[in-house]
Structure formats: C-alpha cells, structure tokens
Design a protein around this motif. Structure first.
Motif, short mmCIF file in Angstrom:
data_model
loop_
_atom_site.label_atom_id
_atom_site.label_comp_id
_atom_site.label_asym_id
_atom_site.label_seq_id
_atom_site.Cartn_x
_atom_site.Cartn_y
_atom_site.Cartn_z
N ILE A 164 0.86 -1.05 0.37
CA ILE A 164 -0.42 -0.25 0.08
C ILE A 164 0.91 1.47 -0.67
N LEU A 165 1.98 1.29 0.87
CA LEU A 165 2.74 1.88 1.18
C LEU A 165 3.93 2.93 -0.46
N ALA A 166 3.88 1.76 -1.04
CA ALA A 166 4.49 1.76 -2.53
C ALA A 166 3.83 1.84 -2.95
N GLY A 167 2.59 2.05 -3.70
CA GLY A 167 1.69 2.56 -4.52
C GLY A 167 1.24 3.64 -4.19
N ILE A 168 0.68 3.59 -2.54
CA ILE A 168 0.54 5.27 -3.50
C ILE A 168 1.63 6.17 -3.02
N THR A 169 3.05 6.04 -2.82
CA THR A 169 4.27 6.51 -2.87
C THR A 169 4.32 7.34 -4.90
N LEU A 170 3.84 5.77 -5.54
CA LEU A 170 3.92 5.53 -6.79
C LEU A 170 2.80 7.10 -7.52
N ALA A 171 1.76 7.15 -6.87
CA ALA A 171 0.09 7.66 -7.69
C ALA A 171 0.59 9.19 -6.38
N MET A 172 1.32 9.19 -5.52
CA MET A 172 1.93 10.89 -5.16
C MET A 172 2.64 11.28 -6.00
N VAL A 181 7.86 10.65 1.94
CA VAL A 181 8.33 12.15 2.46
C VAL A 181 9.30 12.49 1.60
N HIS A 182 9.75 11.51 0.73
CA HIS A 182 10.41 12.40 -0.35
C HIS A 182 10.33 13.07 -1.28
N ILE A 183 9.41 12.92 -1.75
CA ILE A 183 7.36 13.48 -2.43
C ILE A 183 7.31 14.40 -1.67
#
Length: 856
Positions: free
Chosen positions: A264-272, A679-681
C-alpha cells in the motif's frame, strides 16, 4: 401623496424604532451577490483534492505503522495548504467587499422629524428620502414634493438624456417603469442631475428595478475557461492511470510478497509521484497573483479565471463615454455673428469681443455651482477668458427659472440687476428650441442649421444661447413670451483620454480588434474614432439598423464594422453573441444595469469602477477602477505574460514528474530496493510547488508579448512539440538518476547510500530543469542575467534543505538517508547538470534558426 412646500417642515418620517423593525424584517437594501464561501466549505474542497487524499492516507498508514514523525510531517502539509487557501480566499473577498462598500450610496432621510444621513443599505420601505443635485438615489420611491427635478436613468434605460420628475397625487401602476418625463417615480441607482425633492420609498434591494435584474443574473451559469477544463481533464486522466498502477503494485506486493502494508505504501508513493497535482495549484496561484498585479494597474479582477482569458482576447468592445473619453465636457468650438472660433488650447485666457456675450449669457443660463458637466465647462471657460471683463456677474441672483419641458428643450433664467432693477433673461438649449424662442424665420433657421451641422460634424454636442431684456414688473408665465435675441452656438466635446491612441495602437500591434459601441450620434462616434486611431470607421451601424437585421446578416457585417452608434444597452448582448458566434474572444465594457447580461455573456466582462453599478460589477469579470481604456490594454499585456509563464511552468511540471514517477516505479518492476518514500515526494513538492508557482510567475514578459496575434482560445496548453520536449527532458533526467542509483549499488554502496546519492542527483536535476525552462529561447547562462527574486530563494532553500536532510541525524532517519562524501556530491551535481545539457543544445540550435520553442 403630494404635499405643498409649506408642509415640508411638518414631515416626521419613520421613527427610529419603526425603521429598525422594518430593517430587521426586510433586510438590508442591497443588491444580490455571490455567496461567500465558508471556511468549512474551503476545507472540504481542499480535502477533496486527490493529492491531499493521498497525503492523508499516507499519514494514516504511518500512524498505523507507528511512525509518528513521518505521519505528522505529511499531515502537517495538509493543514499548511488549508491555511494558505483560507487566507487567499478572505483576502480576495475583502477586496471585493471594500469596493462594493465604496460604491454604495449614502442617503439623507427624515426620521423622527429630523434629517439624518445613513448608509444606503439601511434605507427601508416608507422611509422619506431627501434628494438633491448630485445624489445617487438609494431605492425605488415615489415623489411627494419636488422642484425642477431631473434624473439620469441611463443606468436602467440606456437613455443618456435626463428625464423630468414631478410629484403626483395619482399613481398609475402601469407607468412605474423607468423612463419618460413628468412621472413621479424615481429609481435606485439613478443620478439626480438637477433640482431637489422628497420621496417616499416603495421598494428596496431585491424588489427594486435594479435588484430584479441583479436577481435574474444569479441564475445564469458560468462556464469554466478552456485552461481550467484542460488542466482538470489532464489531472483526472493521470489520476486514473496512477490509481490503476497503484492498485497493481499493491496487489503484486500483497499476493507475491505477502507484504500488504508496504505494498500500500509503495502504491500510494507511486500515485503521489505521478499525480501532477501542481496543475490546479499553479493555475490558482498564477491567476491570483495575476489579479494582484492587475490591481496595481487600477484593474480589479472580479473572477480570477479572466486573467488567463484576457491573453486570448481578440476583440475589445468599448463604450465611448468615460472609457475612451474623460467623461467631462469642454468647449471646443463657438459660433456668433457669422464667425466661428476654435478653442483647442486649454491654456487660452482670452476670447475675441465677438464671443463675449455668447459665453456671458451661457453662464447666466447655468447654475452658479453646477453639477451638469456642460454648465461646468461654461463656467470654466468664463473664468479663464472673461475674468477681466464686465461680462461675469457673481453678484447676480436668479429671480426665476423656466425649466426644460417636453414641448421646449430649453431653459431660461431671469435676473434682476442689483442696481438698475432691470430684468435680464438668458436661455440655452437645443438649437432648434432656441431658434423657436427667438421667433426666427425659416430662411434664418435654415442658414443657422448649416452652421449647427458644421459643429456637429466634428463630433461636438451643440447648444444654442439667447438673451432678452424685460421692463415690466410682472413676468410672463411662459419663456416663449420674452423677446429673445439669438446670440450663437456652443460646441462641446468630451475630450479623449491621452493614453487611448497609444493603447489602440498597441491593440492593433497585438492583433486585437477594437469595436466602439455608443449611444451617441454616428458623427460624434466617427469623429472620436478618427481621433483615437480606430481603423475601418467609414461604415457605421446604428441601433435602429441593428434592430432591423437578422442574425445571419449581423454575423456577417460585424466582421468588418467597428462603430455601432445610437445603440441601446440591450443591443450589446446581441453584439456580444454575434461576435462569439464568429469565434471571437470578446471583452466587453459596461456600467449600467442593462449592460449586465452582455457583461456576463462576454468572455471577459469589464465593469466601470467609477460610474458603474453594483449589478454591472457582479456580472463582470474585471472592474476598471479608473474607467480608463489603457488599463484594459495593460491587463491584456499582463494576461499574455501570465499565459506564457504558465506554459513554462506546466512544461516544467511534466518534465519533473517523469523522473519522480519513474524512480518510484522502476525499482518495484525490476525488484530493486525502493528508492522513494512519501516523505521524499513531500520534500520534492516543497521545491516543485514554489518553483512552478512563484519562480515562473515572476518571469518577465517575452519581448514579443504584444507584437503577436492572440492565441487561439481553443488551443491546448501544450502543443505536441512542447509536450514531446517536456517528456524528453524528464526521460533524460530519469535515465541519469536511474543510472546513478544502479551504478552505486553495483559499486557496493548500501541501499541507503545509493538512495541518498540518487535523491541528491534528482534534486540537482530538478533545479537544472527550473533554470532550463525559465526560457525556451535563452540558455541557462544568459537567463541568469535576467532578474528573478524568487529564483535565488528557491535554489538556495532547496540546497539548504537537501544538506539538512543528509547531514542532520534526526532528518537522516526520517528520510532513510546516509551521509554523502565530497566525491558523492560532485557526482550528483555533475549528473544533474548532464541531464539538461542536450536541451540547452536544442535551444541554441533553435535560436540560430530564429525559432522560439515556446510559440510552436
């Protein structure tokens, strides 16, 4: 109800208590306006943005995982944005409210038997209002007493000639509409030109004639601009793709690796990383700051989307009076005893003796302290040219006045000489009426009519002046009974604004057509058009001709005709719609209530700030605080600058999101360790947002901003060439960053060290993209010499924060970073610069071919 002059002092009006009760019951005497958004609604709108939903989801997920520091950082960003949005909304609404309060008339009422000055919005039905010359009427009312009252109702009727008002004992409900002489009804927003009176309020606010039109406007839906639709569509499309990829990655992590939370974290990061949420933010910021910049040029932006539309305007439809002209009269030509005299020089301080008596009696036929602009012009000329003669009579007082009537368009003033006791009579009015007063024969009238046409052909308004002497004690009932002697003619003009000819020239250089729409006579309009440099002025269409045309005929003729004269306000809507059907992007000026539908129908409605009505302002997108045409042109120039810079910002957003999304997706697809976390995004957004919104917004206008045709209003924000170049910039950057990350891992660096090195490269590459996209015609080096205050703050701030997250232990932990060594920094800087070198070469080659990438 009609009262005698003796009963005026007995009037009591409403009591303070009764007035307060009516105000509580009926509400304020205000026009309808758009509802102000509440703070709750603003917060809801912010939370509905996809990017903020993702941030909240990430913050919540980190809370579940127990990572409080990162959760608070992500969620704090949401509240910062909410605060900024609320501040901006309140600032805009307060500016509009301040303008409306300034424009709101005040009222003199009788309450508890005494006169009291109150805010116009506090007037209530059955209030007794006192009106006099120069007042703006605060509500619809019926006269109960009046003396020589004339009212300018042009805001409601479009008719520039003031109408007479007389008290009446009978009220006919069939004749309660504005317009027409000798009626007892007066209307909110009308201007008292002459006389005084007392009236009883009938209707206020929404129930007034102005309010009815204003209320109808609220039902007209407003269209989004092309740019708003385009960016919205683009964001939605990318969001759908990002959502699909997000779900795919979550499923892959969950089903293959069994790690649902990190999935979920990786998916949301990609979406962001993929979601270009800056588009709507940048659009809002550019337009809001553009509105602020326009306010510095005396242009208040009522609807910020119009800032962008202004740059695409192809036709400016303007009224003559007050916009192209100064809305004040001056005397330019006089005729007496078969002689003409031109008064072009404002510094003139004397007149030939032949014309002394003409000006003397023109002044005597005016009020001592006039409000009427024509009478002001007469007094001003008299003070300049007759001050050392015996022709000024400051100590003479008007004994009797014979007012204008429907039968005779002239007025006469009777004076009694303070020493000799003789009666002197002065008259002024329409030339035909003065000819009639002087009992001139047909041949003399025909000869004088030729002279009248000579003056009128120069676009001047013509007045006739006559004098008489009277030796009897009893004055006649009718001014016609005096033995008048014709003195001459006076030609008055409304001088053009000095800035207009140059502004018109700028419009033509920019490919913008200017159309004059006026209620004046064709000769007057044509004369003004010639003086300001308007093109194609030989053909004129009048209001009656317009009414007789079918839509197809008008649509054809409006392509070439630039002057529309004797036009009533209702016909402006017809003209706007015809221009729109021809594919024009129309800016329309207006000030009256009847102008409101046309203002709302135009792509850019421009209301007058000095003389306009609240209804016109509510219908318009822009308000000219100084009613000056040159301000519109300045706004168009700024609109073009804004669109150019917006294009640069959007191109940068696309180019920078490619490497961010790629570096978030590639490690997942290839099974490498994850590089970017939410956090990087967020860190990148703190650079991207001010860069694309503030740095690019502050860029100076292109040199050819007002030397090129308007852009096509249907033109997409990105042409294929620009979109391709933006994506290529991103792909080169992505290739360099991915290479740095993979090589670092191959050379034995830890995942944390490789992540830190590749992230530093991403930041440097990002800053290089900002520099490169500042101009698509100048190199980075040459653009550094073009000042931009925001640039140095963004650049230095980004490098400072990069150093902090790399070298401060607490932030290192939050960002999953390691300390970089000197060689690492050199590698990151070199790789980041390398990622934009190819584009700099393309720009140099394009300049050599005299091609500007941004305009293709």
């Amino acid at each position: 109800m009609k009262i005698s002059e003796q009963d005026i002092k007995k009037l009591q009006g409403l009591s303070a208590v009764a007035a307060a009760e009516r105000l509580k019951k009926c509400g304020y005497n205000e026009l309808p306006s758009a509802k102000k958004r509440s703070i709750i609604k603003i917060i809801i709108e912010v939370f509905c943005e996809p990017m903020f939903l993702l941030l909240v989801a990430c913050g919540t997920l980190y809370l579940i995982l127990g990572d409080v520091e990162e959760a608070l950082m992500l969620l704090g960003f949401v509240f910062v944005i909410i605060g900024i949005t609320i501040y901006q909304e309140n600032k805009t609404e307060n500016a509009l409210a301040a303008l409306k309060d300034l424009a709101s008339p005040r009222a003199l009422v009788i309450r508890d038997g005494t006169e009291k000055r109150i805010a116009g919005k506090e007037v209530v039905p059955e209030d007794l209002i006192i009106i006099k010359e120069g007042d703006r009427i605060p509500a619809d009312a019926v006269m109960i007493w009046g003396m020589n009252l004339t009212v300018d109702e042009s805001l409601l009727t479009g008719e520039s000639v003031p109408v007479r008002k007389n008290p009446s004992t009978q009220i006919d409900p069939e004749i309660t509409r504005p317009g027409g002489d000798d009626l007892p009804f007066i209307y909110s927003g009308s201007l008292v030109v002459q006389g005084q009176g007392i009236a009883k309020v009938l209707n206020c606010g929404l129930n007034s004639e102005m309010g009815k039109i204003g209320k109808a406007l609220l039902g007209i839906a407003e269209e989004k601009t092309v740019l708003q639709k385009e960016t919205g569509k683009l964001v939605k499309t990318v969001f759908v793709v990002a959502a699909v990829l997000c779900l795919t990655i979550i499923c892959v992590y969950g089903l293959v690796k069994g790690d649902w939370l990190n999935g979920i974290l990786a998916g949301i990061t990609l979406a962001m990383a993929m979601l270009p949420e800056e588009f709507p933010v940048v659009l809002t910021v550019f337009l809001a700051l553009g509105a602020w910049r326009m306010s510095k040029k005396q242009v208040l932006t009522r609807k910020v989307a119009a800032v962008e539309t202004l740059g695409a305007a192809t036709v400016l439809c303007v009224d003559k009076t007050g916009t192209l002209t100064q809305n004040k009269m001056s005397i330019e030509k006089i005729f007496s005893k078969n002689e003409f005299y031109d008064i072009k020089d404002s510094s003139i301080n004397s007149l030939p003796e032949t014309f002394h008596e003409l000006i003397e009696y023109g002044i005597l036929a005016s009020k001592k302290d006039p409000f009427d602009p024509m009478e002001k012009a007469l007094h001003e000329l008299g003070r300049k040219t007759l001050y050392s003669t015996e022709h000024l009579h400051e100590n003479w007082n008007i004994l009797t006045e014979y007012p204008l009537s429907g039968e005779l368009l002239s007025l006469s003033h009777v004076y009694k000489h303070p020493e000799t006791g003789k009666y002197y009579v002065s008259a002024k009015g329409a030339p035909e009426a003065i000819f009639d007063l002087c009992h001139l024969n047909l041949q003399v009238r025909d000869d004088l009519a030729v002279q009248v046409n000579v003056i009128a052909s120069e676009g001047l308004r013509v007045l006739g002046v006559a004098k008489a002497k009277f030796n009897k004690n009893e004055l006649p009932q009718n001014q016609h009974d005096f033995e008048f002697e014709f003195l001459g003619l006076i030609g008055l003009a409304d001088p053009i604004r000095e800035s207009v000819p140059q502004a018109i020239k700028e419009c033509y250089n920019a490919g913008i057509r200017v159309v004059m729409i006026t209620g004046d006579y064709p000769a007057t309009a044509q004369n003004i058009a010639r003086r300001i440099g308007l093109k194609n002025i030989d053909r004129i269409i009048t209001g009656p001709e317009l009414a007789a045309m079918n839509p197809a005929e008008l649509k054809d003729k409006i392509r070439v005709v630039n002057i529309f004269a004797r036009v009533v306000p209702e016909q402006k809507l017809l003209l706007v719609n015809s221009l729109k059907e021809n594919g024009e992007v129309v800016a329309m000026t207006g000030d009256g209530v009847n102008d409101a539908p046309a203002l709302k129908a135009a792509h850019i409605g421009v209301a007058m700030g000095e003389r306009g009505t609240d209804v016109a302002r509510e219908a318009s997108a822009i308000v000219l605080l100084n009613d000056d045409f040159a301000s519109i042109v300045a706004a168009v120039r700024l609109g073009r600058r804004i669109f150019d810079n917006l294009k640069k910002a959007m191109a940068y957003i696309i180019s920078v999101h490619v490497p961010i999304a790629g570096i978030a997706l590639i490690p997942v697809l290839l099974g490498w360790p994850i590089v970017l976390y939410p956090v990087h995004i967020l860190f990148l957004e703190l650079i991207i947002d001010p860069a694309c919104s503030i740095v690019f917004e502050q860029e100076e206008e292109e040199a050819n901003a007002m030397q090129r045709p308007p852009r096509d209003s249907g033109e997409p924000l990105f042409g294929k060439r620009i979109l391709l170049l933006s994506v290529m910039q991103g792909l080169f950057s992505l290739g360099v960053i991915t290479g740095v990350y993979k090589i670092a891992l191959m050379l034995g660096q830890t995942v944390t060290e490789a992540r830190t090195l590749s992230f530093a490269t991403l930041i440097i590459s990002n800053l290089c993209l900002i520099l490169s996209n500042r101009s698509w015609s100048r190199s980075i080096i040459s653009s550094l010499f073009v000042p931009n205050k925001a640039l140095k703050w963004v650049m230095s701030g980004a490098l400072l924060f990069l150093a902090l997250v790399i070298y401060v232990p607490f932030l290192q932990k939050v960002f999953h970073f390691a300390t970089l060594h000197s060689l690492d920094i050199i590698i990151a800087a070199g790789a980041g610069i390398l990622s934009v070198v190819w584009f700099e070469i393309v720009k140099i080659m394009s300049v050599k071919k005299h091609v500007e990438l941004l305009t293709n």
